[in-house]
Design a protein around this motif. Structure first.
Motif, PDB file in Angstrom:
ATOM      1  N   HIS A 149       1.006  -1.163   0.084  1.00  0.00           N
ATOM      2  CA  HIS A 149       0.105   0.028   0.042  1.00  0.00           C
ATOM      3  C   HIS A 149       1.131   1.358   0.143  1.00  0.00           C
ATOM      4  O   HIS A 149       1.972   1.223   0.796  1.00  0.00           O
ATOM      5  N   TRP A 150       0.582   2.213  -0.689  1.00  0.00           N
ATOM      6  CA  TRP A 150       1.443   3.368  -0.954  1.00  0.00           C
ATOM      7  C   TRP A 150       0.849   4.644  -0.301  1.00  0.00           C
ATOM      8  O   TRP A 150      -0.400   4.942  -0.606  1.00  0.00           O
ATOM      9  N   HIS A 151       1.834   5.391   0.197  1.00  0.00           N
ATOM     10  CA  HIS A 151       1.342   6.611   0.909  1.00  0.00           C
ATOM     11  C   HIS A 151       1.311   7.733  -0.292  1.00  0.00           C
ATOM     12  O   HIS A 151       0.410   8.639  -0.156  1.00  0.00           O
ATOM     13  N   SER A 152       2.359   7.537  -1.146  1.00  0.00           N
ATOM     14  CA  SER A 152       2.326   8.670  -1.997  1.00  0.00           C
ATOM     15  C   SER A 152       1.319   8.399  -3.333  1.00  0.00           C
ATOM     16  O   SER A 152       0.533   7.414  -3.258  1.00  0.00           O
ATOM     17  N   ASN A 153       1.102   9.375  -4.249  1.00  0.00           N
ATOM     18  CA  ASN A 153       0.556   9.340  -5.338  1.00  0.00           C
ATOM     19  C   ASN A 153       1.037   8.180  -6.314  1.00  0.00           C
ATOM     20  O   ASN A 153       1.899   7.621  -6.249  1.00  0.00           O
ATOM     21  N   VAL A 154      -0.064   7.891  -7.255  1.00  0.00           N
ATOM     22  CA  VAL A 154       0.283   7.011  -8.242  1.00  0.00           C
ATOM     23  C   VAL A 154       1.543   7.318  -9.272  1.00  0.00           C
ATOM     24  O   VAL A 154       2.290   6.561  -9.606  1.00  0.00           O
ATOM     25  N   LEU A 155       1.641   8.667  -9.478  1.00  0.00           N
ATOM     26  CA  LEU A 155       2.939   9.028 -10.194  1.00  0.00           C
ATOM     27  C   LEU A 155       4.155   8.780  -9.375  1.00  0.00           C
ATOM     28  O   LEU A 155       5.116   8.164 -10.140  1.00  0.00           O
ATOM     29  N   SER A 156       4.249   9.057  -8.140  1.00  0.00           N
ATOM     30  CA  SER A 156       5.546   8.826  -7.408  1.00  0.00           C
ATOM     31  C   SER A 156       5.650   7.189  -7.328  1.00  0.00           C
ATOM     32  O   SER A 156       6.861   6.664  -7.558  1.00  0.00           O
ATOM     33  N   LYS A 157       4.475   6.511  -7.121  1.00  0.00           N
ATOM     34  CA  LYS A 157       4.825   4.836  -7.277  1.00  0.00           C
ATOM     35  C   LYS A 157       5.381   4.453  -8.310  1.00  0.00           C
ATOM     36  O   LYS A 157       6.472   3.893  -8.502  1.00  0.00           O
ATOM     37  N   GLN A 158       4.901   4.968  -9.592  1.00  0.00           N
ATOM     38  CA  GLN A 158       5.137   4.415 -10.800  1.00  0.00           C
ATOM     39  C   GLN A 158       6.471   4.738 -11.089  1.00  0.00           C
ATOM     40  O   GLN A 158       7.660   4.223 -11.882  1.00  0.00           O
ATOM     41  N   ALA A 159       6.942   6.105 -10.685  1.00  0.00           N
ATOM     42  CA  ALA A 159       8.109   6.820 -10.939  1.00  0.00           C
ATOM     43  C   ALA A 159       9.354   5.772 -10.275  1.00  0.00           C
ATOM     44  O   ALA A 159      10.380   5.509 -10.846  1.00  0.00           O
ATOM     45  N   GLY A 160       8.858   5.483  -9.131  1.00  0.00           N
ATOM     46  CA  GLY A 160       9.890   4.554  -8.081  1.00  0.00           C
ATOM     47  C   GLY A 160      10.003   3.060  -8.578  1.00  0.00           C
ATOM     48  O   GLY A 160      11.018   2.852  -8.975  1.00  0.00           O
ATOM     49  N   TRP A 161       9.005   2.528  -9.372  1.00  0.00           N
ATOM     50  CA  TRP A 161       9.111   1.416  -9.899  1.00  0.00           C
ATOM     51  C   TRP A 161      10.059   1.620 -11.331  1.00  0.00           C
ATOM     52  O   TRP A 161      10.978   0.712 -11.356  1.00  0.00           O
ATOM     53  N   GLU A 162       9.988   2.556 -12.133  1.00  0.00           N
ATOM     54  CA  GLU A 162      10.561   2.633 -13.248  1.00  0.00           C
ATOM     55  C   GLU A 162      11.865   2.917 -13.066  1.00  0.00           C
ATOM     56  O   GLU A 162      12.951   2.459 -13.502  1.00  0.00           O
TER      57      GLU A 162
END
Length: 399
Positions: free
Chosen positions: A95-108
């Motif tokens: 579960h992510w505290h941050s927004n979707v963009l931050s999550k995807q940026a981290g994955w990438e």
């Protein structure tokens, strides 16, 4: 496939034994760290069977696992930034505290680093990447498993190393980092717990997940880091700011701190604590020549620091193999004492010869005196005998 397995060596077991008959691991003593996946979970549609947690950092967790298709033990790193995500008990997904963009940026970013690691597969001493995939609302990197112990664990058992032993262990790591730097990659997380010694005593550099590519501008200047990755005692000052000017000199600081820890057994102070009051001290057990190299490698300002891993390695080679200054002073003192003893012996010899010459000079005078006295005695004797002879002759003539 066996229903039971050891969560450490991943070998199949006939029974649900608490202690593995192969590696001796006692699973009853194992406690899964908070927010990590428990042994027995699977990934990639059942391809990978997870064992125990091998390590955990600020950005990820590493597990031992079994590739069920190849029946091969592997290491799997999960992207789990503790300040951005969490895992509920009993849940596999994050579960992510941050927004979707931050999550995807981290994955990438995580997967991008894995691709860069894969490009360095041919560099000796860097663990190979086998696969990357997304699952459980995060990303995973599958790597070769290196069986052995970390340098941190080795030092806890053996204690501090001497300079030559330390250099023999870390030279392959410095060589691997030299090649990584040539490929515009810096590690950013060098420390004794990210250096592994396998069962053949080969040395491996782990956790390239913190690595960062050094993009260059048209002028050739290095762009600033956008992600903070720090390890207290081993990270230089520039890693504590998102705009820090990182480069090969960043790894030089961490490697110098690692050398200091290996040779002293003491944790270096935080670079941030050194700004107002620099408490960095090199123990007396480390030779002054090596100490000077380490102080240059641990300079707070990047521009004052040794700039490349090659320069650090060569400087340490020279310093470690140079005679210790204390030993040089001892030998010089011994030379001086030997020279003084030689001079003293020569002086005594000369004095003895002079005494002998004086003695020889006095000896003829004594002989001459003895001869004079003897002559006088003989003269007196002759003078006495002359009258006696005259009397005898006279007496003969009369008769």
């Amino acid at each position: 496939m066996a229903n039971y397995f050891c969560i450490n060596c991943m070998r199949p077991l006939d029974t649900d034994a608490a202690i593995c008959p192969y590696c001796g691991f006692d699973r009853r003593r194992y406690v899964a760290p908070e927010m990590t996946l428990h042994p027995g979970n699977t990934l990639a549609h059942g391809k990978y069977l997870l064992g125990r947690t091998l390590g955990q950092g600020g950005f990820g967790v590493t597990y031992v696992a079994l590739d069920r298709l190849l029946e091969l033990r592997v290491a799997i790193k999960e992207y789990l930034p503790q300040n951005m995500a969490y895992r509920s008990e009993g849940s596999a997904s994050l579960h992510w505290h941050s927004n979707v963009l931050s999550k995807q940026a981290g994955w990438e970013s995580f997967v991008k680093e894995a691709r860069k690691m894969a490009k360095m597969d041919q560099i000796p001493g860097i663990v190979r990447v086998r696969e990357v995939f997304y699952e459980n609302e995060t990303a995973y990197i599958v790597m070769d498993y290196v069986e052995g112990e970390t340098l941190w664990s080795r030092l806890r058992k053996t204690g501090a190393m001497d300079g030559k032993t330390c250099l023999a262990v870390l030279r392959p790591v410095m060589n691997a980092l030299t090649e990584a730097h040539k490929n515009k990659m810096i590690h950013r997380d060098i420390s004794p717990d990210n250096i592994m010694l396998d069962n053949q005593n080969r040395v491996w550099l782990l956790d390239m997940g913190a690595a960062k590519e050094l993009d260059t501008t048209q002028t050739g200047d290095l762009r600033h880091s956008t992600t903070m990755v720090v390890k207290p005692g081993f990270s230089p000052l520039e890693q504590y700011t998102s705009g820090g000017n990182t480069g090969s000199w960043t790894d030089v600081y961490a490697m110098s701190a690692t050398v200091l820890y290996c040779m002293s057994g003491k944790m270096p102070p935080l670079s941030t604590d050194r700004v107002l009051h620099d408490a960095l001290e090199i123990p007396n057990a480390i030779s002054p020549t090596v100490a000077r190299v380490l102080l240059r490698g641990l300079a707070l300002r990047p521009e004052d620091r040794i700039q490349s891993m090659v320069e650090l390695r060569d400087a340490l080679e020279t310093a470690v193999n140079a005679p210790d200054e204390t030993e040089i002073r001892r030998r010089e003192q011994e030379r001086r004492e030997a020279e003084e003893a030689r001079r003293q012996a020569e002086l005594e010899r000369q004095q003895a010869e002079e005494a002998q010459r004086r003695e020889q000079a006095r000896t003829p005078q004594k002989t001459e005196k003895v001869e004079t006295v003897q002559t006088k005695k003989e003269t007196k004797k002759n003078l006495f005998l002359i009258p006696v002879a005259v009397v005898i002759v006279g007496f003969i003539v009369l008769f």
